[in-house]
Design a protein around this motif. Sequence first.
Motif, PDB file in Angstrom:
ATOM      1  N   GLY A 118       0.811  -1.211   0.000  1.00 28.39           N
ATOM      2  CA  GLY A 118       0.000   0.000   0.000  1.00 28.39           C
ATOM      3  C   GLY A 118       0.845   1.261   0.000  1.00 28.39           C
ATOM      4  O   GLY A 118       1.847   1.362   0.715  1.00 28.39           O
ATOM      5  N   ILE A 119       0.442   2.230  -0.821  1.00 25.16           N
ATOM      6  CA  ILE A 119       1.189   3.480  -0.946  1.00 25.16           C
ATOM      7  C   ILE A 119       1.225   4.245   0.370  1.00 25.16           C
ATOM      8  O   ILE A 119       2.253   4.807   0.750  1.00 25.16           O
ATOM      9  N   ALA A 120       0.110   4.262   1.101  1.00 29.90           N
ATOM     10  CA  ALA A 120       0.048   5.043   2.344  1.00 29.90           C
ATOM     11  C   ALA A 120       1.099   4.583   3.344  1.00 29.90           C
ATOM     12  O   ALA A 120       1.813   5.400   3.950  1.00 29.90           O
ATOM     13  N   GLU A 160       2.096   5.877  -8.130  1.00 30.03           N
ATOM     14  CA  GLU A 160       0.890   5.174  -8.551  1.00 30.03           C
ATOM     15  C   GLU A 160       0.297   5.932  -9.723  1.00 30.03           C
ATOM     16  O   GLU A 160       0.525   7.130  -9.890  1.00 30.03           O
ATOM     17  N   LYS A 163      -3.374   9.527  -8.367  1.00 32.07           N
ATOM     18  CA  LYS A 163      -3.364   9.868  -6.947  1.00 32.07           C
ATOM     19  C   LYS A 163      -4.782   9.811  -6.388  1.00 32.07           C
ATOM     20  O   LYS A 163      -5.683  10.469  -6.899  1.00 32.07           O
ATOM     21  N   SER A 164      -4.961   9.060  -5.345  1.00 34.90           N
ATOM     22  CA  SER A 164      -6.287   8.962  -4.735  1.00 34.90           C
ATOM     23  C   SER A 164      -6.518  10.140  -3.814  1.00 34.90           C
ATOM     24  O   SER A 164      -5.578  10.642  -3.189  1.00 34.90           O
ATOM     25  N   ARG A 167      -4.718  10.933  -0.166  1.00 37.22           N
ATOM     26  CA  ARG A 167      -3.513  10.127   0.045  1.00 37.22           C
ATOM     27  C   ARG A 167      -2.395  10.999   0.596  1.00 37.22           C
ATOM     28  O   ARG A 167      -2.330  12.206   0.352  1.00 37.22           O
ATOM     29  N   LYS A 168      -1.498  10.374   1.341  1.00 39.09           N
ATOM     30  CA  LYS A 168      -0.389  11.098   1.918  1.00 39.09           C
ATOM     31  C   LYS A 168       0.685  11.338   0.856  1.00 39.09           C
ATOM     32  O   LYS A 168       0.909  10.521  -0.027  1.00 39.09           O
ATOM     33  N   ASP A 169       1.339  12.472   0.965  1.00 35.11           N
ATOM     34  CA  ASP A 169       2.367  12.889   0.021  1.00 35.11           C
ATOM     35  C   ASP A 169       3.685  12.993   0.783  1.00 35.11           C
ATOM     36  O   ASP A 169       3.749  13.620   1.846  1.00 35.11           O
ATOM     37  N   LEU A 255      -6.976  14.761   5.767  1.00 35.34           N
ATOM     38  CA  LEU A 255      -6.648  13.577   4.984  1.00 35.34           C
ATOM     39  C   LEU A 255      -7.808  12.587   4.904  1.00 35.34           C
ATOM     40  O   LEU A 255      -7.993  11.922   3.890  1.00 35.34           O
TER      41      LEU A 255
END
Length: 470
Positions: A118-120, A160, A163-164, A167-169, A255
Amino acid sequence: MNLSILEEPELEFGGGSRHVDIRFGIKDHGPFDLQAPKAPKEVRLGLIGTAETVEGTSLWIEKCSLGIRQKKTKQPNLFPAFPQVSSTSSFCSDFSTDPTRTRILSGTAIDTVGAVEGIALRVERAAALFTKEIEFLAENSNPSVIICALPLELLELLSEERKSPGRKDLHHLLKARTMEFRIPIQLILPSTYDESKARKQKRAGTPRPLQDEATRAWNIFSALYYKAGGTPWRLVRDPAQLSACFVGISFFESLDRSRLTTSMAQVFNELGEGVVVRGGAASLSKDDRQPHLSGDDCRRLIADALARYRDVHFTLPARIVIHKSSPFSPEEEAGAKKAVQEAKIAVHDFVHLTDSDIRLYRDGIYPPLRGTFLQTSARSGVLYTKGSVPFFETYPGMYVPRPVSIKIAAGDQTPSAHAKEILALTKMNWNSTQFDGGMPLTLTAAYGVGNVLKHCGENQRIEPRYSFYM
């Protein structure tokens, strides 16, 4: 309707010299604070990254300090060479790296980021890696600015296709996590120092367009100098004008998308000095679907802004200007006026700024000139802050520019006078040395601040200086 072309505002550099372009001003005259006792004579750079990115960044800093040639172009004013940087030329400061201010991330450490799904979670783990090393440098060395040299393999792990929302950056999260150490940070991508490492766009499969190397150097070195406490340039001061405090108000979503909060950036004067403030909760109006503050929250926000101005200057301004990204509701306008009246401020101006749906056209293939201003009523107008620039002898943008809509909610100043101020404030973005910014610093800063604040805890102490958010 009344159409006019505003003159390009000049900026002030070392020795009181003036120029319309940031890069020519610094190259020919040095930074504005050239003779100031607190001007940074050495920018001590901390470096964090893999062995490859630290080496690449260090060598590039050294290369730039010797000067970067101008690229082959028919617009030499748009793409000037980057000059030699030393204690006696251009920024008049030494930009130094040192092994004692360097931390190396191992390949194993980078692998731990990819080990989680997971990206987060990957963004969280990547931020933790850099935060640990930033804390070490803050406690054990004395850097002016810490550079985080991001490796390409890490960027790929965090990428990804789309960007959802919410989502955190990594950039914003890292700024939020490390401001407690009181040292500004600068993120640098591998493509900054090595064009072959430009990341490819997911869908097209082509490298993302890069600025030429001299322009990259101009932007990075200017940002580093500012973050180290320097003042590269300032707006030309008109002694006939009232002392003014400029305030930008914008809004950001949490967020988890559960609430709206206010971010405020305050510009004290022509130096671009100011503070960052986190305001109260906002809500979407059922009438216009725009975010708004309650009257009391707006009053408190403006009262806080004026109190902070007084703390710095030991007096209050004669005038306050509020730039807001959404229309002023009757409650907001009443609350702001009450704060101004309580502080006994002589002059106030409340202005709503947003992208305009109005377009202007001119003969030929180029868009309207930057500075083109169309007054549409006694209280509104449309200003091209981006457009064709005579000094550049071209239009420097990639897309058809959208003008800025100016709508005056309160105050006696004319739309044309506001347009001149706004045009000047677009040149105060410390992240870019190309002077045709879209929005004024007030809102540019407020937007950027909101992106970082959404990653901060509600009770977290936030850093007031804008250099910690850019």
